[in-house]
Design a protein around this motif. Structure first.
Motif, PDB file in Angstrom:
ATOM      1  N   LEU A 263      -5.077   5.935  -3.691  1.00 28.25           N
ATOM      2  CA  LEU A 263      -5.040   5.154  -2.458  1.00 28.25           C
ATOM      3  C   LEU A 263      -5.123   6.071  -1.252  1.00 28.25           C
ATOM      4  O   LEU A 263      -4.529   7.159  -1.233  1.00 28.25           O
ATOM      5  CB  LEU A 263      -3.747   4.332  -2.378  1.00 28.25           C
ATOM      6  N   GLU A 264      -5.835   5.635  -0.247  1.00 24.94           N
ATOM      7  CA  GLU A 264      -5.863   6.361   1.019  1.00 24.94           C
ATOM      8  C   GLU A 264      -4.631   5.957   1.818  1.00 24.94           C
ATOM      9  O   GLU A 264      -4.455   4.782   2.151  1.00 24.94           O
ATOM     10  CB  GLU A 264      -7.140   6.020   1.790  1.00 24.94           C
ATOM     11  N   THR A 265      -3.774   6.917   2.108  1.00 16.32           N
ATOM     12  CA  THR A 265      -2.509   6.606   2.779  1.00 16.32           C
ATOM     13  C   THR A 265      -2.450   7.266   4.151  1.00 16.32           C
ATOM     14  O   THR A 265      -3.214   8.174   4.471  1.00 16.32           O
ATOM     15  CB  THR A 265      -1.308   7.073   1.936  1.00 16.32           C
ATOM     16  N   ARG A 266      -1.496   6.807   4.954  1.00 18.52           N
ATOM     17  CA  ARG A 266      -1.277   7.344   6.288  1.00 18.52           C
ATOM     18  C   ARG A 266       0.225   7.357   6.550  1.00 18.52           C
ATOM     19  O   ARG A 266       0.987   6.595   5.924  1.00 18.52           O
ATOM     20  CB  ARG A 266      -1.984   6.482   7.336  1.00 18.52           C
ATOM     21  N   PRO A 267       0.687   8.185   7.467  1.00 14.43           N
ATOM     22  CA  PRO A 267       2.119   8.199   7.783  1.00 14.43           C
ATOM     23  C   PRO A 267       2.556   6.870   8.382  1.00 14.43           C
ATOM     24  O   PRO A 267       1.779   6.199   9.068  1.00 14.43           O
ATOM     25  CB  PRO A 267       2.251   9.339   8.802  1.00 14.43           C
ATOM     26  N   ARG A 268       3.782   6.507   8.120  1.00 13.45           N
ATOM     27  CA  ARG A 268       4.336   5.326   8.780  1.00 13.45           C
ATOM     28  C   ARG A 268       4.520   5.623  10.253  1.00 13.45           C
ATOM     29  O   ARG A 268       4.988   6.685  10.646  1.00 13.45           O
ATOM     30  CB  ARG A 268       5.705   5.010   8.161  1.00 13.45           C
ATOM     31  N   ARG A 269       4.140   4.666  11.069  1.00 18.92           N
ATOM     32  CA  ARG A 269       4.296   4.830  12.514  1.00 18.92           C
ATOM     33  C   ARG A 269       5.078   3.667  13.079  1.00 18.92           C
ATOM     34  O   ARG A 269       5.664   2.885  12.347  1.00 18.92           O
ATOM     35  CB  ARG A 269       2.912   4.942  13.179  1.00 18.92           C
ATOM     36  N   GLY A 270       5.013   3.526  14.427  1.00 15.47           N
ATOM     37  CA  GLY A 270       5.766   2.462  15.076  1.00 15.47           C
ATOM     38  C   GLY A 270       5.218   1.096  14.725  1.00 15.47           C
ATOM     39  O   GLY A 270       4.079   0.939  14.323  1.00 15.47           O
ATOM     40  N   HIS A 271       6.045   0.085  14.907  1.00 15.38           N
ATOM     41  CA  HIS A 271       5.624  -1.285  14.632  1.00 15.38           C
ATOM     42  C   HIS A 271       6.148  -2.183  15.739  1.00 15.38           C
ATOM     43  O   HIS A 271       7.337  -2.187  16.028  1.00 15.38           O
ATOM     44  CB  HIS A 271       6.174  -1.743  13.293  1.00 15.38           C
TER      45      HIS A 271
END
Length: 282
Positions: A263-271
């Protein structure tokens, strides 16, 4: 010695964080402020950093409401992992409410407690969840009904999928979004956990909570992936058993892909929430 010192540090830091947010959250819940949806996410984000859980995302949480997230369940840590991604509340078994500390925190997370073995109350419990969905709250259903070993997905139980249908009766919405989500624990200290190493994070029902929690905290530096699948529209004529099977298949596929690094993942950021009451990742 270092591990024990880390355990003490984590315990003190979590206690300070909890005491700092306790009164604002209790007040927000009592007065019905929207802040009550966001403060638990703040706590979970701080907790994830303190404990050493790094969360990465694949896919995107739906921006539409009502939204029921249907996830696999690996560990007590799932609460912090998912709760740090966006404002949401959980559906948990009734006995969790009686657990020391965890039950108290679950109440502050605005958890809906259900007695899964009480089949005669399924409709009543589904209505309680539906009320929250209709009010715009994002709810999380751990559809396996128990925790797994983290390597596979157990069969989904279908009863509480009726909450999606019940929410349509209580509101003007034409459909409810049901979004499958997989939680995978993949690395510790940068090294792949593998099938045999997954018990570091996984907490199946036959393992005592206390020792497992201590070992996890002492270890630290665990990577988790939250993979969001394509939302499924649940309408008035939808079959909950079919939707449950679709979710189960999607979660099983996402979990396998996450564990294999596909899976292509990314860091969790603001929501944040936009003006229309929808969720928006930034």
């Amino acid at each position: 010695m270092i591990a024990r010192l880390r355990l003490v540090f984590v315990g003190v830091a979590l206690l300070v964080t909890t005491l700092g947010l306790l009164v604002p959250q209790a007040l927000a819940m009592a007065l019905g402020w929207k802040l009550a949806n966001r403060l638990p996410m703040v706590w979970q984000r701080v907790a994830a950093r303190i404990v050493g859980i790094r969360v990465r995302l694949a896919g995107t949480p739906s921006r539409e409401h009502p939204l029921l997230i249907v996830s696999n369940h690996v560990s007590w840590a799932d609460i912090t992992v998912l709760g740090s991604v966006l404002p949401l509340s959980f559906i948990a078994k009734a006995e969790v409410r009686r657990w020391p500390v965890f039950g108290w925190l679950a109440v502050l997370q605005r958890t809906v407690f259900v007695a899964r073995e009480a089949r005669g109350r399924t409709g009543e419990q589904a209505d309680a969840i539906a009320t929250r969905l209709s009010a715009g709250d994002v709810m999380v259903l751990f559809a396996e009904g128990t925790t797994s070993d983290g390597n596979e997905v157990l069969p989904f139980k279908t009863a509480l999928f009726g909450a999606a249908q019940a929410s349509l009766r209580m509101s003007a919405f034409e459909t409810v979004l049901v979004q499958p989500v997989a939680i995978a624990y993949t690395h510790a200290h940068g090294f792949p956990l593998g099938r045999s190493g997954r018990p570091l994070a996984a907490w199946p029902g036959n393992v005592a909570l206390g020792p497992h929690l201590v070992r996890f905290v002492e270890e630290g530096a665990v990577d988790a992936i939250v993979a969001f699948g394509e939302p499924i529209r649940f309408g008035p004529t939808s079959d909950r058993k079919i939707v449950a099977k679709q979710c189960e298949d999607a979660v099983r596929r996402l979990l396998a892909q996450a564990l294999m690094g596909k899976l292509e993942t990314r860091p969790r950021r603001g929501h944040l929430r936009d003006g229309g009451g929808r969720n928006k990742t930034v």
